[in-house]
Design a protein around this motif. Structure first.
Motif, mmCIF file in Angstrom:
data_model
loop_
_atom_site.group_PDB
_atom_site.id
_atom_site.type_symbol
_atom_site.label_atom_id
_atom_site.label_comp_id
_atom_site.label_asym_id
_atom_site.label_seq_id
_atom_site.Cartn_x
_atom_site.Cartn_y
_atom_site.Cartn_z
ATOM 1 N N PRO A 46 0.799 -1.228 0.000
ATOM 2 C CA PRO A 46 0.000 0.000 0.000
ATOM 3 C C PRO A 46 0.836 1.284 0.000
ATOM 4 N N LYS A 47 2.023 1.278 0.590
ATOM 5 C CA LYS A 47 2.858 2.483 0.602
ATOM 6 C C LYS A 47 3.359 2.814 -0.797
ATOM 7 N N PHE A 48 3.715 1.784 -1.566
ATOM 8 C CA PHE A 48 4.172 2.028 -2.929
ATOM 9 C C PHE A 48 2.996 2.439 -3.815
ATOM 10 N N LYS A 49 1.847 1.824 -3.603
ATOM 11 C CA LYS A 49 0.644 2.219 -4.335
ATOM 12 C C LYS A 49 0.336 3.695 -4.063
ATOM 13 N N GLU A 50 0.411 4.093 -2.806
ATOM 14 C CA GLU A 50 0.162 5.482 -2.413
ATOM 15 C C GLU A 50 1.177 6.424 -3.065
ATOM 16 N N LEU A 51 2.434 6.025 -3.082
ATOM 17 C CA LEU A 51 3.466 6.849 -3.704
ATOM 18 C C LEU A 51 3.144 7.106 -5.161
ATOM 19 N N TYR A 52 2.843 6.056 -5.911
ATOM 20 C CA TYR A 52 2.603 6.211 -7.341
ATOM 21 C C TYR A 52 1.307 6.970 -7.619
ATOM 22 N N GLU A 53 0.303 6.778 -6.783
ATOM 23 C CA GLU A 53 -0.930 7.547 -6.952
ATOM 24 C C GLU A 53 -0.672 9.033 -6.692
ATOM 25 N N GLU A 54 0.118 9.334 -5.674
ATOM 26 C CA GLU A 54 0.451 10.721 -5.369
ATOM 27 C C GLU A 54 1.256 11.352 -6.502
ATOM 28 N N LEU A 55 2.224 10.607 -7.029
ATOM 29 C CA LEU A 55 3.020 11.133 -8.142
ATOM 30 C C LEU A 55 2.162 11.347 -9.386
ATOM 31 N N ALA A 56 1.228 10.440 -9.663
ATOM 32 C CA ALA A 56 0.332 10.603 -10.810
ATOM 33 C C ALA A 56 -0.514 11.863 -10.646
ATOM 34 N N ALA A 57 -1.000 12.102 -9.433
ATOM 35 C CA ALA A 57 -1.801 13.308 -9.175
ATOM 36 C C ALA A 57 -0.961 14.567 -9.363
#
Length: 168
Positions: A46-57
C-alpha cells in the motif's frame, strides 16, 4: 555517450520556441502520469501504491498548468513558492515487512521514476534559464522545484529498500 543532463540541454537548445517547449513538456507529463498510474495498479504494497498515486496526481497538476498556458497563452495563477526540503519519508515498520514483500523490481521502477523526475527537473531548469519573460522564468523554476521534490520523495523509498536489503 552524453549524460542525460547534456542530452536535455541539447534538446532545449534545439526547441523552436516556447510553444514547442510546452508541447514537449505536456507529452512528458502525460507519459509520467500514465506510468505512475500503471505502477499504482500493479502495487500490492500500500505504501508504494500510495506513492505512485500521489506522483500521478502531481503530474496531472503539472499537465493542467501546461495545458492552461498552451490554451490561454497565460500562465496559471499559482504560487511560485515551494517549501524547501519538500520530501516525503515513508513510514515503514521494517519489523512488520515480510521478506520478499519488497523486491528489487520495486527498486528498478523507482530508479526509472527518479530518472524521469531528474530529466524533468533539468528540462524545466534549463527552460527557466532560456526564457526572457520573468513570469515564464518563475513558472519553469517552480516546475523544476516540484520535480526535485518528487525526486527526493522517490529517493526516500529507494533508500528504504536498500536499507532493508542490507539488514537481511
Amino acid at each position: 555517450m552524453k549524460s542525460a543532463y547534456h542530452e536535455t540541454i541539447e534538446e532545449v537548445k534545439n526547441l523552436k520556441g516556447i510553444e514547442e517547449a510546452i508541447a514537449l513538456a505536456i507529452e512528458r507529463e502525460k507519459e509520467a502520469k500514465d506510468f505512475y498510474l500503471q505502477q499504482a495498479g500493479l502495487m500490492e504494497n500500500p505504501k508504494f501504491k500510495e506513492l505512485y498515486e500521489e506522483l500521478a496526481a502531481e503530474e496531472a497538476k503539472h499537465l493542467g498548468y501546461l495545458e492552461n498556458y498552451r490554451d490561454k497563452k497565460e500562465l496559471p495563477e499559482i504560487s511560485t513558492e515551494i517549501s524547501s526540503g519538500q520530501s516525503f519519508s515513508p513510514e515503514f515498520d521494517i519489523s512488520r515487512t515480510k521478506v520478499g514483500e519488497i523486491t528489487f523490481g520495486d527498486a528498478g521502477i523507482l530508479l526509472a521514476a527518479m530518472r524521469h523526475e531528474r530529466k524533468s527537473e533539468d528540462f524545466y531548469s534549463e527552460m527557466a534559464k532560456r526564457v526572457e519573460d520573468e513570469t515564464q522564468k518563475k513558472f519553469f523554476e517552480m516546475l523544476s522545484r516540484y520535480e526535485r521534490g518528487h525526486y527526493e520523495m522517490i529517493d526516500s523509498y529507494l533508500e528504504y529498500i536498500t536499507q532493508f536489503r542490507m539488514q537481511t
